[in-house]
Structures are given as structure tokens and as C-alpha cells.
Design an enzyme around this catalytic site. Structure first.
Site, PDB file in Angstrom:
ATOM      1  N   ARG A 225       0.861  -1.183   0.000  1.00 23.09           N
ATOM      2  CA  ARG A 225       0.000   0.000   0.000  1.00 23.09           C
ATOM      3  C   ARG A 225       0.898   1.234   0.000  1.00 23.09           C
ATOM      4  O   ARG A 225       1.972   1.254   0.626  1.00 23.09           O
ATOM      5  CB  ARG A 225      -0.911   0.023   1.238  1.00 23.09           C
ATOM      6  N   HIS A 273      -1.780   0.267  -9.837  1.00 23.73           N
ATOM      7  CA  HIS A 273      -2.363  -0.687  -8.891  1.00 23.73           C
ATOM      8  C   HIS A 273      -2.879  -1.953  -9.609  1.00 23.73           C
ATOM      9  O   HIS A 273      -4.071  -2.285  -9.534  1.00 23.73           O
ATOM     10  CB  HIS A 273      -3.485  -0.033  -8.077  1.00 23.73           C
TER      11      HIS A 273
HETATM   12  P1  NDP Z   1      -0.993 -11.104   5.045  1.00 24.11           P
HETATM   13  O1  NDP Z   1      -1.924 -10.634   6.097  1.00 24.11           O
HETATM   14  O2  NDP Z   1      -0.915 -12.566   4.751  1.00 24.11           O
HETATM   15  O3  NDP Z   1       0.483 -10.592   5.345  1.00 24.11           O
HETATM   16  C1  NDP Z   1       0.753  -9.361   5.925  1.00 24.11           C
HETATM   17  C2  NDP Z   1       2.123  -9.420   6.543  1.00 24.11           C
HETATM   18  O4  NDP Z   1       2.440  -8.133   7.070  1.00 24.11           O
HETATM   19  C3  NDP Z   1       2.233 -10.404   7.691  1.00 24.11           C
HETATM   20  O5  NDP Z   1       3.461 -11.081   7.633  1.00 24.11           O
HETATM   21  C4  NDP Z   1       2.191  -9.514   8.931  1.00 24.11           C
HETATM   22  O6  NDP Z   1       2.891 -10.011  10.052  1.00 24.11           O
HETATM   23  C5  NDP Z   1       2.903  -8.291   8.402  1.00 24.11           C
HETATM   24  N1  NDP Z   1       2.570  -7.120   9.201  1.00 24.11           N
HETATM   25  C6  NDP Z   1       1.395  -6.453   9.268  1.00 24.11           C
HETATM   26  N2  NDP Z   1       1.483  -5.414  10.115  1.00 24.11           N
HETATM   27  C7  NDP Z   1       2.738  -5.425  10.588  1.00 24.11           C
HETATM   28  C8  NDP Z   1       3.459  -4.613  11.497  1.00 24.11           C
HETATM   29  N3  NDP Z   1       2.881  -3.557  12.099  1.00 24.11           N
HETATM   30  N4  NDP Z   1       4.738  -4.917  11.759  1.00 24.11           N
HETATM   31  C9  NDP Z   1       5.317  -5.984  11.178  1.00 24.11           C
HETATM   32  N5  NDP Z   1       4.709  -6.788  10.296  1.00 24.11           N
HETATM   33  C10 NDP Z   1       3.437  -6.514  10.011  1.00 24.11           C
HETATM   34  O7  NDP Z   1      -1.382 -10.297   3.723  1.00 24.11           O
HETATM   35  P2  NDP Z   1      -1.114 -10.675   2.185  1.00 24.11           P
HETATM   36  O8  NDP Z   1       0.281 -11.147   2.049  1.00 24.11           O
HETATM   37  O9  NDP Z   1      -2.192 -11.542   1.678  1.00 24.11           O
HETATM   38  O10 NDP Z   1      -1.300  -9.238   1.499  1.00 24.11           O
HETATM   39  C11 NDP Z   1      -0.448  -8.175   1.858  1.00 24.11           C
HETATM   40  C12 NDP Z   1      -0.927  -6.873   1.276  1.00 24.11           C
HETATM   41  O11 NDP Z   1      -0.644  -6.811  -0.124  1.00 24.11           O
HETATM   42  C13 NDP Z   1      -2.429  -6.594   1.322  1.00 24.11           C
HETATM   43  O12 NDP Z   1      -2.819  -6.154   2.606  1.00 24.11           O
HETATM   44  C14 NDP Z   1      -2.587  -5.516   0.290  1.00 24.11           C
HETATM   45  O13 NDP Z   1      -2.393  -4.253   0.890  1.00 24.11           O
HETATM   46  C15 NDP Z   1      -1.444  -5.784  -0.692  1.00 24.11           C
HETATM   47  N6  NDP Z   1      -1.930  -6.233  -2.015  1.00 24.11           N
HETATM   48  C16 NDP Z   1      -1.667  -5.440  -3.106  1.00 24.11           C
HETATM   49  C17 NDP Z   1      -2.063  -5.832  -4.353  1.00 24.11           C
HETATM   50  C18 NDP Z   1      -1.737  -5.018  -5.552  1.00 24.11           C
HETATM   51  O14 NDP Z   1      -2.250  -5.299  -6.638  1.00 24.11           O
HETATM   52  N7  NDP Z   1      -0.892  -4.021  -5.436  1.00 24.11           N
HETATM   53  C19 NDP Z   1      -2.801  -7.096  -4.562  1.00 24.11           C
HETATM   54  C20 NDP Z   1      -3.002  -7.850  -3.360  1.00 24.11           C
HETATM   55  C21 NDP Z   1      -2.571  -7.421  -2.134  1.00 24.11           C
HETATM   56  P3  NDP Z   1       2.416 -11.367  10.810  1.00 24.11           P
HETATM   57  O15 NDP Z   1       2.723 -12.485   9.808  1.00 24.11           O
HETATM   58  O16 NDP Z   1       3.283 -11.453  11.986  1.00 24.11           O
HETATM   59  O17 NDP Z   1       0.954 -11.202  11.069  1.00 24.11           O
HETATM   60  C1  OXD Z   2      -5.830  -6.192  -2.962  1.00 20.83           C
HETATM   61  C2  OXD Z   2      -5.480  -5.244  -4.028  1.00 20.83           C
HETATM   62  O1  OXD Z   2      -5.708  -5.852  -1.789  1.00 20.83           O
HETATM   63  O2  OXD Z   2      -5.790  -5.511  -5.204  1.00 20.83           O
HETATM   64  O3  OXD Z   2      -6.258  -7.326  -3.285  1.00 20.83           O
HETATM   65  O4  OXD Z   2      -4.861  -4.221  -3.732  1.00 20.83           O
END
Ligand code: NDP
Ligand code: OXD
Length: 310
Positions: A225, A273
Site C-alpha cells: 500500500r 495498482h
Molecule cells: P498477510 O496478512 O498474509 O500478510 C501481511 C504481513 O504483514 C504479515 O506477515 C504480517 O505479520 C505483516 N505485518 C502487518 N502489520 C505489521 C506490522 N505492524 N509490523 C510488522 N509486520 C506486520 O497479507 P497478504 O500477504 O495476503 O497481502 C499483503 C498486502 O498486499 C495486502 O494487505 C494488500 O495491501 C497488498 N496487495 C496489493 C495488491 C496489488 O495489486 N498491489 C494485490 C493484493 C494485495 P504477521 O505475519 O506477523 O501477522
Molecule cells: C488487494 C489489491 O488488496 O488488489 O487485493 O490491492
């Protein structure tokens, strides 16, 4: 079972997929059908208008049609007692792997340099660097980060580390957990990949001080993000060359305003995006499994933790 679909995109692929995989359901499409709000059991939504979900008194769960739930949770009226299920889908992970592998290879193989050379009609060869020596750091080592690490490892990028809230030991990836380890993680990262969700704790996390921890000439790939990275600070680091180049798919404001300086920086590569777009056919199969669990009285996988915000 009655479903409500609310999406800013073309609803047709969702209608087709629901008819195919959840034929027992009646689907209302917001904006197209006369919706009986009292009858809705489950909502399938992407960036719904604030207040919509609060109008559904018998709602049993919300299925978010993407991985990130930031826009959904920003709605103050979202019913807090209704589970929100975020999308964890192999096709979504595949798209993200493609995006990340593409940009890592792009920077690793100096394509950003050759693009500049082409504009200057310059023929200079640069050594092929060793992928095993290129240190890749994944900020947000969750579902998508772990799959990306797997794909990179298969390409020979074996110096991998991941940063998350809790330790995530995965095959051959150095696990860093918590803010205390962030500077050390950044200091050992030549290519920083952001896959963090947008939450109060991640907003503004990658600031000038954090970027300064990266080695000189590092690369940044942001597909998580836009709010995680302080854009003015990244811009300054790109101007000095401390960050050699960046591939940016997400921004604090989207669409990226036409006058934004990122557009004209020749070491910035912008995509709108699209790192990984949801595929209705595949996502509906995942949703069907979640609905089956709920109808059996079980909680589905990937229910959002409202306190953490992801
Ligand atoms: P997950 O929830 O599986 O992974 C998020 C990770 O971030 C976890 O490892 C989590 O830690 C870590 N995390 C969150 N907050 C913190 C923090 N404060 N400090 C340290 N680590 C943190 O999400 P996904 O992998 O499925 O997706 C990740 C993001 O990708 C989505 O939220 C979205 O914003 C983005 N996205 C973007 C897309 C695009 O087209 N650009 C498409 C799809 C997703 P922990 O494992 O310890 O919980
Ligand atoms: C998602 C994205 O969060 O597309 O899936 O950004």
C-alpha cells in the site's frame, strides 16, 4: 442463501462465477437489482460505499474481494460482530509473484540502466550480477510475501529475508520480527519489497530515517500500500541516488494525481495498482469454501483480526 455483490468493477464475471460455483445462492447485485437488504446473508464486496454493510441486519459474514481490507475497515459503521474474510487466492498470489519477479529481474539485470543508455544511444555492457549475492528483503512476510520468496528462490535469489510482526521461519528465509529489528533488516536489503497491509502501525513506516538504513543504491518495489512509504522521503532518496530506482504500484492517493512528480522521474516505474488483480473465477471458488465452512458452523480461514487491521 442470499448474497449481495458490491463492486465498482463490471459485475458480470462475478455473476457468472457465482452461477457456476454457488448455484444454490441467490445473488443481488448492488446498483442493478432491487435488493432486499433484510434477506442478505453474505456480502461480497470491494471498496463498498461506507454505510452499506450496516444496512444489512441479518449479515453473517463479509467476503472482501481482495487481500487488503484497509478501505473496508475505514468504514466506521462496519458491524464489528460480523466476520470479515479477506481474499487469499492462488491466482492472486501468482499475479503478485509475476509482478515481483519481473521488477527484481529488471533491476538486477540493469534494465533501468539500459533504458537510459538507449535514450542516449550508448552501448555499454554491465557485468551480470550474481543473484545469490543480491539481498532481497520482503517487508510484510505474509501469504503473498512467502509465495514471492519461493518464486525468487527458484530464480537463484537465495539471500532472502522477511519482516513481519511475528517470527515467520520459512525455508531458507531470514526472519526478522518487530520494529526493533527493522533497521537491521533494512541494512541488509539491496532490494526492498513492500507487501505490508495499510494499518495504523504501518502508515508512514518507511520514512527518510528508514530509507537511510538501506545500502547506497538499493531498489524499492512497493506493491503493498502507498501509505507505508513516505512519498516525499522516497522521492528525496531517489533524487540523491541513495535509492537507485523504484517500481511503484500503489500510492497514498490513487489514481496518482497527474501533476505528481513521480510521473516524470526516470528512475521511477509506475503501474496503476495492477500488481495482482482479483480473478472472479478463482476467487469465487475460494469464497465458496468459506461459505461452506460458515454454513457448517465453522469459521473460515483468513478472517480479519479487527484489532490488528489485517
Ligand atoms: P498477510 O496478512 O498474509 O500478510 C501481511 C504481513 O504483514 C504479515 O506477515 C504480517 O505479520 C505483516 N505485518 C502487518 N502489520 C505489521 C506490522 N505492524 N509490523 C510488522 N509486520 C506486520 O497479507 P497478504 O500477504 O495476503 O497481502 C499483503 C498486502 O498486499 C495486502 O494487505 C494488500 O495491501 C497488498 N496487495 C496489493 C495488491 C496489488 O495489486 N498491489 C494485490 C493484493 C494485495 P504477521 O505475519 O506477523 O501477522
Ligand atoms: C488487494 C489489491 O488488496 O488488489 O487485493 O490491492
Amino acid at each position: 442463501m442470499n448474497l449481495l455483490l458490491s463492486t465498482p468493477d463490471d459485475p458480470k464475471p462475478w455473476q457468472d462465477a457465482v452461477a457456476k460455483y454457488i448455484p444454490e445462492a441467490r445473488l443481488y447485485t448492488l446498483g442493478r437489482d432491487d435488493v432486499d437488504f433484510d434477506a442478505v446473508d453474505y456480502a461480497l464486496v470491494w471498496m463498498p460505499e461506507p454505510g452499506l454493510l450496516a444496512k444489512l441486519p441479518n449479515l453473517k459474514a463479509v467476503f472482501n474481494l481482495g487481500a487488503g481490507v484497509d478501505k473496508l475497515l475505514a468504514d466506521d459503521t462496519l458491524p464489528r460482530n460480523v466476520p470479515v474474510v479477506r481474499l487469499v487466492d492462488p491466482r492472486l498470489a501468482q499475479g503478485m509473484c509475476e509482478y515481483i519477479v519481473h521488477w527484481v529481474l529488471h533491476f538486477h539485470r540493469d534494465m533501468h540502466v539500459y533504458a537510459k543508455q538507449q535514450r542516449a544511444h550508448t552501448w555499454v555492457q554491465h557485468e551480470n550480477a550474481d543473484p545469490a549475492l543480491r539481498r532481497i528483503g520482503i517487508l510484510g512476510f505474509g501469504e503473498l510475501g512467502r509465495d514471492a520468496a519461493h518464486a525468487l528462490r527458484a530464480m537463484g535469489f537465495t539471500a532472502l529475508s522477511g519482516w513481519s510482526r511475528t517470527r515467520r521461519d520459512a525455508d531458507g528465509v531470514d526472519s526478522f520480527a518487530g520494529e526493533d529489528t527493522l533497521d537491521a533488516f533494512l541494512a541488509g536489503t539491496d532490494v526492498l519489497i513492500n507487501l505490508l497491509p495499510d494499518t495504523p502501525a504501518t502508515r508512514g513506516l518507511v520514512s527518510a530515517e528508514r530509507l537511510a538504513q538501506l545500502p547506497e543504491g538499493a531498489f524499492v518495489i512497493n506493491a503493498g500500500r502507498g501509505t507505508t512509504v513516505v512519498e516525499a522521503d522516497l522521492m528525496a532518496a531517489l533524487e540523491t541516488g541513495h535509492v537507485a530506482a523504484a517500481a511503484l504500484d500503489v500510492f497514498a492517493e490513487e489514481p496518482l494525481p497527474r501533476e505528481h512528480p513521480f510521473w516524470d522521474m526516470d528512475n521511477v516505474f509506475i503501474t496503476p495498482h495492477v500488481a495482482s488483480l482479483t480473478t472472479p473465477d478463482s476467487a469465487t471458488r475460494v469464497i465458496k469454501a468459506g461459505l461452506d465452512a460458515l454454513e457448517d458452523g465453522r469459521l473460515p480461514e483468513n478472517v480479519v483480526n479487527m484489532d490488528r487491521g489485517y
